[in-house]
Design a protein around this motif. Structure first.
Motif, PDB file in Angstrom:
ATOM      1  N   VAL A  37      52.041   0.986 -27.055  1.00 19.83           N
ATOM      2  CA  VAL A  37      50.874   0.993 -26.184  1.00 19.83           C
ATOM      3  C   VAL A  37      49.658   1.289 -27.042  1.00 19.83           C
ATOM      4  O   VAL A  37      49.780   1.907 -28.109  1.00 19.83           O
ATOM      5  CB  VAL A  37      51.027   2.061 -25.062  1.00 19.83           C
ATOM      6  N   TYR A  38      48.490   0.830 -26.601  1.00 14.95           N
ATOM      7  CA  TYR A  38      47.268   1.157 -27.336  1.00 14.95           C
ATOM      8  C   TYR A  38      46.093   1.277 -26.384  1.00 14.95           C
ATOM      9  O   TYR A  38      45.754   0.338 -25.663  1.00 14.95           O
ATOM     10  CB  TYR A  38      46.940   0.094 -28.398  1.00 14.95           C
ATOM     11  N   PRO A  39      45.456   2.439 -26.351  1.00 14.56           N
ATOM     12  CA  PRO A  39      44.249   2.642 -25.535  1.00 14.56           C
ATOM     13  C   PRO A  39      43.009   2.360 -26.393  1.00 14.56           C
ATOM     14  O   PRO A  39      42.661   3.141 -27.267  1.00 14.56           O
ATOM     15  CB  PRO A  39      44.343   4.120 -25.141  1.00 14.56           C
ATOM     16  N   SER A  40      42.358   1.261 -26.140  1.00  9.77           N
ATOM     17  CA  SER A  40      41.219   0.851 -26.950  1.00  9.77           C
ATOM     18  C   SER A  40      40.035   1.794 -26.771  1.00  9.77           C
ATOM     19  O   SER A  40      39.785   2.317 -25.688  1.00  9.77           O
ATOM     20  CB  SER A  40      40.792  -0.573 -26.558  1.00  9.77           C
ATOM     21  N   SER A  41      39.286   1.964 -27.860  1.00 10.57           N
ATOM     22  CA  SER A  41      38.052   2.760 -27.817  1.00 10.57           C
ATOM     23  C   SER A  41      36.828   1.892 -28.088  1.00 10.57           C
ATOM     24  O   SER A  41      35.748   2.414 -28.395  1.00 10.57           O
ATOM     25  CB  SER A  41      38.120   3.906 -28.840  1.00 10.57           C
ATOM     26  N   ARG A  42      36.998   0.577 -27.959  1.00  7.88           N
ATOM     27  CA  ARG A  42      35.870  -0.338 -28.213  1.00  7.88           C
ATOM     28  C   ARG A  42      34.739  -0.048 -27.240  1.00  7.88           C
ATOM     29  O   ARG A  42      34.926  -0.043 -26.035  1.00  7.88           O
ATOM     30  CB  ARG A  42      36.327  -1.795 -28.085  1.00  7.88           C
ATOM     31  N   GLY A  43      33.579   0.210 -27.787  1.00  5.43           N
ATOM     32  CA  GLY A  43      32.414   0.574 -26.992  1.00  5.43           C
ATOM     33  C   GLY A  43      32.080   2.047 -27.048  1.00  5.43           C
ATOM     34  O   GLY A  43      30.982   2.467 -26.686  1.00  5.43           O
ATOM     35  N   GLN A  44      33.034   2.856 -27.531  1.00  7.33           N
ATOM     36  CA  GLN A  44      32.825   4.303 -27.584  1.00  7.33           C
ATOM     37  C   GLN A  44      32.698   4.818 -29.020  1.00  7.33           C
ATOM     38  O   GLN A  44      32.797   6.024 -29.270  1.00  7.33           O
ATOM     39  CB  GLN A  44      33.985   5.015 -26.875  1.00  7.33           C
ATOM     40  N   GLN A  67      24.841  25.705 -32.892  1.00  7.08           N
ATOM     41  CA  GLN A  67      24.887  26.842 -31.973  1.00  7.08           C
ATOM     42  C   GLN A  67      26.246  27.522 -32.023  1.00  7.08           C
ATOM     43  O   GLN A  67      26.341  28.752 -32.102  1.00  7.08           O
ATOM     44  CB  GLN A  67      24.598  26.400 -30.535  1.00  7.08           C
ATOM     45  N   ALA A  68      27.301  26.728 -31.969  1.00  7.58           N
ATOM     46  CA  ALA A  68      28.643  27.302 -31.994  1.00  7.58           C
ATOM     47  C   ALA A  68      28.905  28.036 -33.305  1.00  7.58           C
ATOM     48  O   ALA A  68      29.472  29.139 -33.308  1.00  7.58           O
ATOM     49  CB  ALA A  68      29.679  26.196 -31.782  1.00  7.58           C
ATOM     50  N   ARG A  69      28.476  27.459 -34.412  1.00  5.34           N
ATOM     51  CA  ARG A  69      28.741  28.063 -35.717  1.00  5.34           C
ATOM     52  C   ARG A  69      27.955  29.357 -35.921  1.00  5.34           C
ATOM     53  O   ARG A  69      28.406  30.273 -36.615  1.00  5.34           O
ATOM     54  CB  ARG A  69      28.399  27.071 -36.832  1.00  5.34           C
ATOM     55  N   SER A  70      26.799  29.456 -35.292  1.00  6.65           N
ATOM     56  CA  SER A  70      25.947  30.636 -35.483  1.00  6.65           C
ATOM     57  C   SER A  70      26.344  31.801 -34.575  1.00  6.65           C
ATOM     58  O   SER A  70      25.661  32.820 -34.553  1.00  6.65           O
ATOM     59  CB  SER A  70      24.483  30.262 -35.242  1.00  6.65           C
ATOM     60  N   GLY A  71      27.421  31.626 -33.799  1.00 10.88           N
ATOM     61  CA  GLY A  71      27.897  32.722 -32.959  1.00 10.88           C
ATOM     62  C   GLY A  71      27.252  32.798 -31.597  1.00 10.88           C
ATOM     63  O   GLY A  71      27.353  33.818 -30.916  1.00 10.88           O
ATOM     64  N   ARG A  72      26.580  31.707 -31.174  1.00  7.21           N
ATOM     65  CA  ARG A  72      25.903  31.714 -29.878  1.00  7.21           C
ATOM     66  C   ARG A  72      26.720  31.046 -28.775  1.00  7.21           C
ATOM     67  O   ARG A  72      26.188  30.688 -27.735  1.00  7.21           O
ATOM     68  CB  ARG A  72      24.535  31.044 -30.019  1.00  7.21           C
ATOM     69  N   GLY A  73      28.007  30.910 -29.004  1.00 10.22           N
ATOM     70  CA  GLY A  73      28.901  30.465 -27.955  1.00 10.22           C
ATOM     71  C   GLY A  73      29.104  28.968 -27.866  1.00 10.22           C
ATOM     72  O   GLY A  73      28.579  28.196 -28.673  1.00 10.22           O
ATOM     73  N   PRO A  74      29.864  28.533 -26.854  1.00 14.92           N
ATOM     74  CA  PRO A  74      30.229  27.127 -26.708  1.00 14.92           C
ATOM     75  C   PRO A  74      29.083  26.259 -26.219  1.00 14.92           C
ATOM     76  O   PRO A  74      28.057  26.750 -25.745  1.00 14.92           O
ATOM     77  CB  PRO A  74      31.361  27.177 -25.679  1.00 14.92           C
ATOM     78  N   PHE A  75      29.298  24.963 -26.318  1.00 13.86           N
ATOM     79  CA  PHE A  75      28.286  23.974 -25.935  1.00 13.86           C
ATOM     80  C   PHE A  75      29.027  22.791 -25.319  1.00 13.86           C
ATOM     81  O   PHE A  75      30.052  22.349 -25.834  1.00 13.86           O
ATOM     82  CB  PHE A  75      27.513  23.520 -27.178  1.00 13.86           C
ATOM     83  N   LEU A  76      28.517  22.287 -24.205  1.00 15.84           N
ATOM     84  CA  LEU A  76      29.104  21.132 -23.530  1.00 15.84           C
ATOM     85  C   LEU A  76      28.149  19.949 -23.603  1.00 15.84           C
ATOM     86  O   LEU A  76      26.978  20.072 -23.250  1.00 15.84           O
ATOM     87  CB  LEU A  76      29.388  21.471 -22.061  1.00 15.84           C
ATOM     88  N   VAL A  77      28.656  18.811 -24.064  1.00 11.55           N
ATOM     89  CA  VAL A  77      27.853  17.592 -24.173  1.00 11.55           C
ATOM     90  C   VAL A  77      28.543  16.483 -23.387  1.00 11.55           C
ATOM     91  O   VAL A  77      29.727  16.214 -23.586  1.00 11.55           O
ATOM     92  CB  VAL A  77      27.683  17.143 -25.639  1.00 11.55           C
ATOM     93  N   GLU A  78      27.795  15.850 -22.494  1.00 10.01           N
ATOM     94  CA  GLU A  78      28.290  14.661 -21.799  1.00 10.01           C
ATOM     95  C   GLU A  78      27.622  13.437 -22.408  1.00 10.01           C
ATOM     96  O   GLU A  78      26.393  13.321 -22.408  1.00 10.01           O
ATOM     97  CB  GLU A  78      27.972  14.705 -20.306  1.00 10.01           C
ATOM     98  N   ALA A  79      28.429  12.521 -22.935  1.00 10.08           N
ATOM     99  CA  ALA A  79      27.919  11.278 -23.508  1.00 10.08           C
ATOM    100  C   ALA A  79      28.222  10.133 -22.552  1.00 10.08           C
ATOM    101  O   ALA A  79      29.386   9.857 -22.243  1.00 10.08           O
ATOM    102  CB  ALA A  79      28.565  11.019 -24.869  1.00 10.08           C
ATOM    103  N   HIS A  80      27.170   9.463 -22.076  1.00 11.09           N
ATOM    104  CA  HIS A  80      27.326   8.337 -21.151  1.00 11.09           C
ATOM    105  C   HIS A  80      27.626   7.077 -21.962  1.00 11.09           C
ATOM    106  O   HIS A  80      26.763   6.575 -22.682  1.00 11.09           O
ATOM    107  CB  HIS A  80      26.052   8.151 -20.333  1.00 11.09           C
ATOM    108  N   THR A  81      28.854   6.577 -21.831  1.00  9.37           N
ATOM    109  CA  THR A  81      29.267   5.415 -22.609  1.00  9.37           C
ATOM    110  C   THR A  81      30.086   4.492 -21.719  1.00  9.37           C
ATOM    111  O   THR A  81      30.033   4.607 -20.492  1.00  9.37           O
ATOM    112  CB  THR A  81      30.042   5.866 -23.873  1.00  9.37           C
TER     113      THR A  81
END
Length: 374
Positions: free
Chosen positions: A78-85, A255-269
Protein backbone atom coordinates in the motif's frame (compact mmCIF):
# COMPACT_ATOMS: atom_id res chain seq x y z
CA UNK A 1 -12.76 34.85 59.82
CA UNK A 2 -11.91 36.20 56.33
CA UNK A 3 -14.68 37.43 54.07
CA UNK A 4 -14.92 36.50 50.43
CA UNK A 5 -13.37 39.84 49.53
CA UNK A 6 -10.24 38.84 51.47
CA UNK A 7 -9.75 35.59 49.57
CA UNK A 8 -7.73 35.49 46.36
CA UNK A 9 -9.49 33.08 44.08
CA UNK A 10 -7.22 31.14 41.76
CA UNK A 11 -8.94 30.07 38.59
CA UNK A 12 -8.50 30.05 34.83
CA UNK A 13 -6.39 32.86 33.47
CA UNK A 14 -7.80 35.14 30.74
CA UNK A 15 -6.85 34.19 27.21
CA UNK A 16 -3.80 36.14 26.17
CA UNK A 17 -3.45 37.53 22.70
CA UNK A 18 -0.25 35.55 22.19
CA UNK A 19 -2.08 32.22 22.12
CA UNK A 20 -4.40 33.03 19.26
CA UNK A 21 -3.56 32.19 15.64
CA UNK A 22 -3.64 34.77 12.88
CA UNK A 23 -7.21 35.39 11.64
CA UNK A 24 -6.15 34.25 8.15
CA UNK A 25 -3.36 31.79 7.25
CA UNK A 26 0.12 33.32 7.17
CA UNK A 27 1.63 33.48 3.71
CA UNK A 28 4.46 35.17 1.84
CA UNK A 29 3.91 33.91 -1.72
CA UNK A 30 0.73 33.90 -3.83
CA UNK A 31 -0.42 30.94 -5.91
CA UNK A 32 1.20 32.61 -8.93
CA UNK A 33 4.59 32.76 -7.21
CA UNK A 34 4.53 36.51 -6.57
CA UNK A 35 4.89 38.37 -3.28
CA UNK A 36 1.87 38.47 -0.99
CA UNK A 37 1.29 41.15 1.63
CA UNK A 38 4.08 40.70 4.17
CA UNK A 39 2.77 39.06 7.39
CA UNK A 40 3.66 40.78 10.64
CA UNK A 41 5.82 38.96 13.14
CA UNK A 42 7.51 36.65 10.63
CA UNK A 43 10.68 36.83 8.57
CA UNK A 44 11.19 35.05 5.26
CA UNK A 45 13.97 32.41 5.28
CA UNK A 46 17.12 33.06 3.30
CA UNK A 47 17.16 32.26 -0.41
CA UNK A 48 19.89 29.70 0.28
CA UNK A 49 17.55 27.71 2.55
CA UNK A 50 14.73 28.11 0.04
CA UNK A 51 16.88 26.75 -2.79
CA UNK A 52 17.66 23.72 -0.65
CA UNK A 53 13.94 23.37 0.08
CA UNK A 54 13.20 23.46 -3.66
CA UNK A 55 15.76 20.72 -4.31
CA UNK A 56 14.28 18.53 -1.61
CA UNK A 57 10.75 19.11 -2.80
CA UNK A 58 11.73 17.97 -6.30
CA UNK A 59 13.27 14.85 -4.76
CA UNK A 60 10.20 14.22 -2.63
CA UNK A 61 7.80 14.59 -5.59
CA UNK A 62 9.81 12.14 -7.71
CA UNK A 63 10.08 9.67 -4.83
CA UNK A 64 6.31 9.84 -4.39
CA UNK A 65 5.71 9.21 -8.10
CA UNK A 66 8.08 6.25 -8.08
CA UNK A 67 6.55 4.75 -4.95
CA UNK A 68 3.09 5.09 -6.49
CA UNK A 69 4.30 3.23 -9.59
CA UNK A 70 5.90 0.50 -7.48
CA UNK A 71 2.58 -0.01 -5.71
CA UNK A 72 0.81 -0.48 -9.04
CA UNK A 73 3.45 -3.10 -9.89
CA UNK A 74 2.78 -4.98 -6.67
CA UNK A 75 6.14 -4.06 -5.13
CA UNK A 76 4.45 -2.28 -2.22
CA UNK A 77 1.44 -3.50 -0.30
CA UNK A 78 0.00 0.00 0.00
CA UNK A 79 1.16 3.57 -0.48
CA UNK A 80 -0.37 6.79 0.89
CA UNK A 81 0.73 9.55 -1.47
CA UNK A 82 1.90 12.91 -0.14
CA UNK A 83 1.79 14.68 -3.51
CA UNK A 84 0.73 18.25 -2.86
CA UNK A 85 1.92 18.29 0.75
CA UNK A 86 5.65 18.62 0.09
CA UNK A 87 5.91 22.18 1.47
CA UNK A 88 4.70 21.04 4.89
CA UNK A 89 6.98 18.04 5.10
CA UNK A 90 10.16 19.58 3.74
CA UNK A 91 9.74 22.77 5.81
CA UNK A 92 9.23 20.61 8.88
CA UNK A 93 12.59 18.93 8.34
CA UNK A 94 14.47 22.13 7.51
CA UNK A 95 13.26 23.70 10.74
CA UNK A 96 14.90 20.94 12.81
CA UNK A 97 18.46 20.47 14.01
CA UNK A 98 20.32 17.11 14.01
CA UNK A 99 19.61 16.56 17.72
CA UNK A 100 15.85 17.02 17.25
CA UNK A 101 13.26 14.29 16.75
CA UNK A 102 10.58 13.70 14.11
CA UNK A 103 7.38 11.74 14.82
CA UNK A 104 5.69 11.13 11.44
CA UNK A 105 2.40 9.66 10.28
CA UNK A 106 2.12 6.99 7.58
CA UNK A 107 1.80 9.72 4.91
CA UNK A 108 5.03 11.52 5.82
CA UNK A 109 7.47 9.52 3.71
CA UNK A 110 8.75 12.73 2.08
CA UNK A 111 9.75 14.07 5.49
CA UNK A 112 11.42 10.82 6.53
CA UNK A 113 13.34 10.77 3.25
CA UNK A 114 14.40 14.40 3.71
CA UNK A 115 15.59 13.57 7.22
CA UNK A 116 18.21 11.32 5.63
CA UNK A 117 16.65 7.86 5.95
CA UNK A 118 17.51 5.44 3.13
CA UNK A 119 14.66 5.35 0.55
CA UNK A 120 14.41 1.56 0.80
CA UNK A 121 14.09 1.80 4.57
CA UNK A 122 11.44 4.49 4.23
CA UNK A 123 9.27 1.99 2.34
CA UNK A 124 9.94 -1.04 4.52
CA UNK A 125 6.68 -0.69 6.47
CA UNK A 126 4.70 -0.21 3.26
CA UNK A 127 6.25 -3.34 1.77
CA UNK A 128 4.98 -5.31 4.75
CA UNK A 129 8.49 -6.43 5.75
CA UNK A 130 8.88 -4.88 9.20
CA UNK A 131 7.19 -2.25 11.30
CA UNK A 132 10.18 0.04 10.79
CA UNK A 133 13.09 -0.33 8.41
CA UNK A 134 15.44 2.09 10.12
CA UNK A 135 16.94 2.67 13.56
CA UNK A 136 14.92 5.41 15.31
CA UNK A 137 17.70 6.11 17.81
CA UNK A 138 20.25 6.62 15.04
CA UNK A 139 18.05 8.69 12.74
CA UNK A 140 15.99 10.43 15.43
CA UNK A 141 12.93 9.54 13.40
CA UNK A 142 10.18 7.56 15.09
CA UNK A 143 8.50 4.76 13.09
CA UNK A 144 5.94 5.81 10.50
CA UNK A 145 2.72 5.65 12.51
CA UNK A 146 -0.38 4.02 11.04
CA UNK A 147 -2.85 4.43 13.96
CA UNK A 148 -4.25 7.96 14.00
CA UNK A 149 -2.64 10.39 16.48
CA UNK A 150 -1.05 7.79 18.77
CA UNK A 151 2.40 9.11 17.79
CA UNK A 152 1.53 12.46 19.39
CA UNK A 153 1.56 11.00 22.88
CA UNK A 154 4.87 9.29 22.09
CA UNK A 155 6.23 12.60 20.81
CA UNK A 156 5.23 14.47 23.96
CA UNK A 157 6.78 11.73 26.08
CA UNK A 158 10.04 12.05 24.17
CA UNK A 159 9.96 15.85 24.46
CA UNK A 160 9.34 15.63 28.20
CA UNK A 161 12.22 13.16 28.54
CA UNK A 162 14.61 15.43 26.63
CA UNK A 163 13.62 18.32 28.87
CA UNK A 164 14.07 16.33 32.08
CA UNK A 165 17.50 15.16 30.92
CA UNK A 166 18.51 18.73 30.12
CA UNK A 167 19.13 17.96 26.45
CA UNK A 168 18.86 20.64 23.76
CA UNK A 169 16.28 18.86 21.67
CA UNK A 170 12.91 19.67 20.13
CA UNK A 171 10.32 17.18 18.91
CA UNK A 172 8.18 17.79 15.84
CA UNK A 173 5.02 15.71 15.60
CA UNK A 174 3.00 15.51 12.39
CA UNK A 175 -0.73 14.78 12.35
CA UNK A 176 -3.50 14.99 9.77
CA UNK A 177 -6.78 16.85 10.13
CA UNK A 178 -8.58 13.56 10.83
CA UNK A 179 -6.17 12.85 13.67
CA UNK A 180 -7.31 15.98 15.52
CA UNK A 181 -10.63 14.24 16.19
CA UNK A 182 -8.87 11.50 18.15
CA UNK A 183 -8.59 11.61 21.93
CA UNK A 184 -4.83 11.12 21.72
CA UNK A 185 -4.51 14.53 20.05
CA UNK A 186 -6.20 16.32 22.94
CA UNK A 187 -4.37 14.34 25.61
CA UNK A 188 -1.06 15.13 23.96
CA UNK A 189 -1.81 18.86 23.80
CA UNK A 190 -2.86 18.96 27.43
CA UNK A 191 0.18 17.04 28.68
CA UNK A 192 2.56 19.12 26.57
CA UNK A 193 1.09 22.38 27.84
CA UNK A 194 1.01 21.40 31.51
CA UNK A 195 4.61 20.18 31.48
CA UNK A 196 5.92 22.76 29.03
CA UNK A 197 7.29 20.06 26.74
CA UNK A 198 9.46 21.26 23.82
CA UNK A 199 7.23 19.89 21.07
CA UNK A 200 5.81 21.38 17.88
CA UNK A 201 2.56 19.91 16.58
CA UNK A 202 2.17 20.29 12.81
CA UNK A 203 -1.34 19.63 11.52
CA UNK A 204 -1.31 18.94 7.79
CA UNK A 205 -4.90 19.84 7.05
CA UNK A 206 -5.33 18.27 3.62
CA UNK A 207 -9.11 18.84 3.78
CA UNK A 208 -10.17 15.19 4.10
CA UNK A 209 -10.04 12.44 6.71
CA UNK A 210 -10.02 9.73 4.03
CA UNK A 211 -13.39 10.73 2.51
CA UNK A 212 -14.81 12.94 5.29
CA UNK A 213 -14.45 16.66 4.46
CA UNK A 214 -13.21 19.07 7.10
CA UNK A 215 -16.62 20.74 7.54
CA UNK A 216 -18.03 17.42 8.73
CA UNK A 217 -15.17 16.86 11.19
CA UNK A 218 -15.24 20.05 13.23
CA UNK A 219 -17.20 23.25 13.85
CA UNK A 220 -14.06 25.15 14.87
CA UNK A 221 -13.21 28.19 12.68
CA UNK A 222 -9.81 26.55 12.10
CA UNK A 223 -8.01 23.58 13.61
CA UNK A 224 -5.36 25.98 14.94
CA UNK A 225 -7.86 27.24 17.52
CA UNK A 226 -7.86 23.82 19.19
CA UNK A 227 -4.55 24.66 20.85
CA UNK A 228 -5.88 27.73 22.66
CA UNK A 229 -8.11 25.73 25.00
CA UNK A 230 -5.05 23.91 26.33
CA UNK A 231 -2.89 27.00 26.67
CA UNK A 232 -0.80 26.17 23.60
CA UNK A 233 0.43 28.96 21.32
CA UNK A 234 -1.13 28.35 17.90
CA UNK A 235 -0.84 29.54 14.33
CA UNK A 236 -2.32 28.80 10.92
CA UNK A 237 -0.38 29.01 7.68
CA UNK A 238 -0.83 28.51 3.95
CA UNK A 239 0.53 24.97 3.75
CA UNK A 240 1.34 25.23 0.02
CA UNK A 241 3.59 28.25 0.57
CA UNK A 242 6.90 26.80 1.72
CA UNK A 243 8.29 30.25 2.51
CA UNK A 244 5.47 30.81 5.00
CA UNK A 245 5.50 27.28 6.45
CA UNK A 246 9.24 27.38 7.09
CA UNK A 247 9.02 30.86 8.62
CA UNK A 248 6.23 29.82 11.00
CA UNK A 249 7.91 26.53 11.93
CA UNK A 250 11.22 28.31 12.57
CA UNK A 251 9.41 30.47 15.11
CA UNK A 252 7.60 27.49 16.62
CA UNK A 253 10.80 25.48 17.02
CA UNK A 254 12.61 28.48 18.51
CA UNK A 255 9.87 28.87 21.12
CA UNK A 256 9.97 25.20 22.04
CA UNK A 257 13.76 25.12 22.20
CA UNK A 258 13.95 28.22 24.41
CA UNK A 259 11.79 26.59 27.10
CA UNK A 260 8.59 28.51 26.35
CA UNK A 261 6.49 25.42 25.82
CA UNK A 262 4.72 23.71 22.91
CA UNK A 263 3.45 25.26 19.70
CA UNK A 264 0.62 24.15 17.41
CA UNK A 265 0.68 24.94 13.68
CA UNK A 266 -2.13 24.19 11.25
CA UNK A 267 -0.99 24.10 7.61
CA UNK A 268 -3.79 24.37 5.04
CA UNK A 269 -2.82 22.06 2.19
CA UNK A 270 -4.33 19.41 -0.09
CA UNK A 271 -3.86 15.75 -0.95
CA UNK A 272 -3.83 15.69 -4.75
CA UNK A 273 -4.02 11.90 -5.01
CA UNK A 274 -6.28 9.41 -3.26
CA UNK A 275 -6.00 8.48 0.40
CA UNK A 276 -4.03 5.40 -0.70
CA UNK A 277 -3.79 3.38 -3.89
CA UNK A 278 -6.94 1.54 -2.70
CA UNK A 279 -9.01 4.74 -2.61
CA UNK A 280 -11.26 6.24 -5.28
CA UNK A 281 -11.29 9.99 -4.48
CA UNK A 282 -13.75 10.62 -7.30
CA UNK A 283 -16.49 9.25 -5.05
CA UNK A 284 -16.25 12.15 -2.61
CA UNK A 285 -14.68 15.13 -4.41
CA UNK A 286 -14.94 16.60 -7.89
CA UNK A 287 -12.24 17.25 -10.43
CA UNK A 288 -12.79 21.02 -10.35
CA UNK A 289 -11.76 21.08 -6.68
CA UNK A 290 -8.59 19.11 -7.43
CA UNK A 291 -7.74 21.46 -10.29
CA UNK A 292 -8.11 24.52 -8.05
CA UNK A 293 -5.66 23.10 -5.56
CA UNK A 294 -3.31 21.86 -8.28
CA UNK A 295 -3.02 25.48 -9.42
CA UNK A 296 -1.53 26.24 -6.00
CA UNK A 297 1.05 23.43 -6.33
CA UNK A 298 3.75 24.03 -3.68
CA UNK A 299 6.67 22.92 -5.88
CA UNK A 300 5.82 25.19 -8.81
CA UNK A 301 4.94 28.01 -6.44
CA UNK A 302 8.34 28.06 -4.74
CA UNK A 303 10.11 27.57 -8.06
CA UNK A 304 8.33 30.58 -9.58
CA UNK A 305 9.12 32.68 -6.50
CA UNK A 306 12.83 31.90 -6.54
CA UNK A 307 13.12 32.14 -10.31
CA UNK A 308 11.43 35.52 -10.27
CA UNK A 309 13.91 36.78 -7.68
CA UNK A 310 16.85 35.57 -9.76
CA UNK A 311 17.77 33.08 -7.03
CA UNK A 312 17.10 29.93 -9.05
CA UNK A 313 18.39 29.24 -12.55
CA UNK A 314 17.25 26.77 -15.18
CA UNK A 315 20.50 24.90 -14.54
CA UNK A 316 19.58 24.59 -10.85
CA UNK A 317 16.16 23.21 -11.77
CA UNK A 318 17.64 20.72 -14.25
CA UNK A 319 20.21 19.58 -11.69
CA UNK A 320 17.50 18.97 -9.09
CA UNK A 321 15.46 16.89 -11.54
CA UNK A 322 18.53 14.89 -12.57
CA UNK A 323 19.27 14.12 -8.93
CA UNK A 324 15.66 13.09 -8.42
CA UNK A 325 15.77 10.75 -11.44
CA UNK A 326 18.92 9.14 -10.06
CA UNK A 327 17.12 8.59 -6.76
CA UNK A 328 14.16 6.96 -8.54
CA UNK A 329 16.43 4.71 -10.60
CA UNK A 330 18.33 3.58 -7.52
CA UNK A 331 15.06 2.89 -5.71
CA UNK A 332 13.75 0.80 -8.62
CA UNK A 333 16.91 -1.28 -8.85
CA UNK A 334 17.24 -1.99 -5.16
CA UNK A 335 13.59 -2.68 -4.41
CA UNK A 336 13.57 -5.24 -7.24
CA UNK A 337 16.03 -7.35 -5.26
CA UNK A 338 13.54 -9.70 -3.66
CA UNK A 339 14.42 -10.91 -0.18
CA UNK A 340 13.40 -14.24 1.30
CA UNK A 341 11.74 -13.38 4.60
CA UNK A 342 12.35 -15.67 7.55
CA UNK A 343 8.90 -16.37 9.01
CA UNK A 344 10.48 -17.12 12.39
CA UNK A 345 11.25 -13.41 12.62
CA UNK A 346 7.63 -13.12 13.77
CA UNK A 347 8.89 -14.01 17.23
CA UNK A 348 11.81 -11.59 17.33
CA UNK A 349 11.57 -8.45 19.47
CA UNK A 350 8.15 -9.32 20.92
CA UNK A 351 9.61 -9.42 24.43
CA UNK A 352 13.13 -8.85 25.71
CA UNK A 353 12.85 -12.33 27.24
CA UNK A 354 10.46 -14.61 25.32
CA UNK A 355 7.58 -15.97 27.38
CA UNK A 356 6.93 -19.72 27.65
CA UNK A 357 3.87 -19.31 25.42
CA UNK A 358 5.92 -17.50 22.75
CA UNK A 359 8.59 -20.21 22.85
CA UNK A 360 5.93 -22.89 22.43
CA UNK A 361 4.40 -21.06 19.48
CA UNK A 362 7.82 -20.83 17.85
CA UNK A 363 8.48 -24.55 18.35
CA UNK A 364 5.06 -25.35 16.90
CA UNK A 365 5.71 -23.26 13.77
CA UNK A 366 9.20 -24.74 13.35
CA UNK A 367 7.70 -28.25 13.44
CA UNK A 368 5.05 -27.28 10.90
CA UNK A 369 7.66 -25.82 8.55
CA UNK A 370 9.83 -28.93 8.78
CA UNK A 371 6.80 -31.09 8.03
CA UNK A 372 6.04 -29.01 4.95
CA UNK A 373 9.60 -29.43 3.70
CA UNK A 374 9.60 -33.20 4.18
Amino acid sequence: MPTTTDVTLKGPQPVTKGLLPSPVPVRFVTEAGTAADAPSGYTAPSDERLREAHRRMIMARRFDQQATALTAQGRLAVYPSSRGQEACQIAGILALQPQDWLFPTYRDTAAVLARGVDPIDVLTLLRGDWHCGYDPMETRVAPLCTPLATQLLHAVGMADALQRKGEDGVVMAFVGDGGTSEGDFHEALNFAAVFGAPVVFLIQNNQYAISVPLAEQTAAPALAYKGVGYGVRSEQVDGNDLVAVLSVLDKAVEQARSGRGPFLVEAHTYRLDGHTNADDPGRYRDEAEVERWAAADPVQRLQAWLHGRGSLTEQDIDAAHAEAEALAADLRSRIALESSPDVLELFEHVYAEPTPQLKEQRRSLEAELKGAEA
